[in-house]
Enzyme design. Sequence first.
Site, PDB file in Angstrom:
ATOM      1  N   ARG A  88     133.603 -14.763  15.652  1.00 41.33           N
ATOM      2  CA  ARG A  88     133.659 -13.309  15.462  1.00 41.33           C
ATOM      3  C   ARG A  88     133.065 -12.627  16.691  1.00 41.33           C
ATOM      4  NH1 ARG A  88     129.643 -11.206  12.984  1.00 41.33           N
ATOM      5  NH2 ARG A  88     129.686 -12.579  11.187  1.00 41.33           N
ATOM      6  N   TYR A 106     150.028   9.160  15.428  1.00 43.40           N
ATOM      7  CA  TYR A 106     150.533   8.131  14.531  1.00 43.40           C
ATOM      8  C   TYR A 106     150.047   8.431  13.097  1.00 43.40           C
ATOM      9  CZ  TYR A 106     151.208   3.517  12.513  1.00 43.40           C
ATOM     10  OH  TYR A 106     151.585   2.476  11.705  1.00 43.40           O
ATOM     11  N   ASP A 108     145.475   6.961  23.094  1.00 42.47           N
ATOM     12  CA  ASP A 108     146.303   5.916  22.497  1.00 42.47           C
ATOM     13  C   ASP A 108     147.501   5.732  23.432  1.00 42.47           C
ATOM     14  OD1 ASP A 108     148.284   4.511  21.073  1.00 42.47           O
ATOM     15  OD2 ASP A 108     147.639   5.295  19.134  1.00 42.47           O
ATOM     16  N   LYS A 161     153.137  -3.435  19.235  1.00 46.80           N
ATOM     17  CA  LYS A 161     154.345  -2.837  19.765  1.00 46.80           C
ATOM     18  C   LYS A 161     154.732  -3.482  21.109  1.00 46.80           C
ATOM     19  CE  LYS A 161     153.472  -0.477  16.088  1.00 46.80           C
ATOM     20  NZ  LYS A 161     152.814   0.822  16.079  1.00 46.80           N
TER      21      LYS A 161
HETATM   22  C1  LIG Z   1     151.684   1.397  15.283  1.00 45.93           C
HETATM   23  C2  LIG Z   1     150.785   2.357  15.925  1.00 45.93           C
HETATM   24  C3  LIG Z   1     149.413   2.402  15.615  1.00 45.93           C
HETATM   25  C4  LIG Z   1     148.805   1.498  14.568  1.00 45.93           C
HETATM   26  O1  LIG Z   1     148.832   0.159  14.959  1.00 45.93           O
HETATM   27  P1  LIG Z   1     148.941  -1.078  13.955  1.00 45.93           P
HETATM   28  O2  LIG Z   1     148.984  -2.248  14.866  1.00 45.93           O
HETATM   29  O3  LIG Z   1     150.188  -0.906  13.140  1.00 45.93           O
HETATM   30  O4  LIG Z   1     147.718  -1.047  13.089  1.00 45.93           O
HETATM   31  C5  LIG Z   1     148.626   3.293  16.314  1.00 45.93           C
HETATM   32  N1  LIG Z   1     149.139   4.121  17.239  1.00 45.93           N
HETATM   33  C6  LIG Z   1     150.453   4.132  17.547  1.00 45.93           C
HETATM   34  C7  LIG Z   1     150.962   5.074  18.576  1.00 45.93           C
HETATM   35  C8  LIG Z   1     151.323   3.261  16.905  1.00 45.93           C
HETATM   36  O5  LIG Z   1     152.626   3.270  17.197  1.00 45.93           O
END
Ligand SMILES: *Cc1c(COP(=O)(O)O)cnc(C)c1O
Length: 378
Positions: free
Chosen positions: A46, A98, A170, A195
């Site tokens: 961890r 998001y 982000d 992604k």
């Molecule tokens: C998918 C997404 C998230 C969340 O991520 P997860 O891996 O699904 O928890 C946050 N920000 C953006 C822009 C996203 O497309």
Amino acid sequence: MKPKTKVIHAGITGDATTGAVTVPIYQTSTYEQDAAGVHRGYEYSRTKNPTRAALEELIKDLENGEAGFAFASGMAAITSVMMLFNAGDHVVLTDDVYGGTFRVMTKVLNRLGLEATFVDTSDPDNVKRSIRSNTRAIYVETPTNPLLKITDLRAMSAIAREHQLLFIVDNTFSTPYWQQPLDLGADIVIHSATKYISGHSDVVAGLAVVKTKELAERLHFIQNSAGAVLGPQDAYLLIRGIRTLALRMEAHEANARAIAEYLNGHPKVKKVYYPGLSTHPGHDIAKRQAAGFGGMISFDVGSGEAADKVLARVKYFTLAESLGAVESLISIPAKMTHASIPRDRREALGITDGLIRLSIGVEDRDDLIADLEQALNG
Ligand SMILES: *Cc1c(COP(=O)(O)O)cnc(C)c1O
């Protein structure tokens, strides 16, 4: 090092013990100590795991930061970063963040006393107006999901500096291959590595990179305390994904540009959202702060029924949430990724029932355009 070389040679390459050219999957929870409290850098997975550490080093290098952190999901990364704040603190966020980010801020972290205001950050004046005495951070997504709105990262960083706020970005939609927010003044960069970083629809993961030693210590403390860490198998898959990030991002972008142009001229399409189009309101800023416009396109066909028809007819676009993988995906944000946002708020943002979002894959562009053509004309 140029970007295409960097994704191959940054971070830790190979294994010093055996000469293996890839970082091994260290599937272990604990590590033998030489004496009580005397260990070789690793004591419990961890806290630190060699495969995860290699990924963290790699994303740190790509984002030009001080330290990287890998989490069990993008939401785990976002929630862990929000744990830097205290009850009574206030964060200003992009209004079409998001859906999961909106949900965790308004349904979970609000209960712990973290306050949030959502504004259209594409106009810096909105951000200035919403800063209060207890504001501690500006949190931005650019381009946004699903309307691809662009926020000026340099302008946000100037506001953050003036008011001594943390500036968090982000960077999921752009990836460090196109955009490096830390170089433009951000303090923390977050990714849903699920992604583009993964790129193959086979991992759920999150990453964060911080700019200073002080933030690195504080975020490592939270990562180890809250424990939402990424496992070694998934860390390995992300390293593997990153090695082809340049090839994939170039291919996504070339396809997306052609498809955005095609949709823009189609009589059944009311509106196209793609920052690479010169008519997009954020085009000039996007061009200044990023080396590419990405592979996401949204377009409005006017009604929910028209959108459903397109969805039913496409062959090469898989109907699914998520984005950023080699295969093309299609979705209706109002019914899927953004369903957790109340309808009136959604419509005020422009996320109508007729809005279709495409994650453009790396297939042959002529096949993708022909597929959209038969679906729109059907
Ligand atoms: C998918 C997404 C998230 C969340 O991520 P997860 O891996 O699904 O928890 C946050 N920000 C953006 C822009 C996203 O497309």
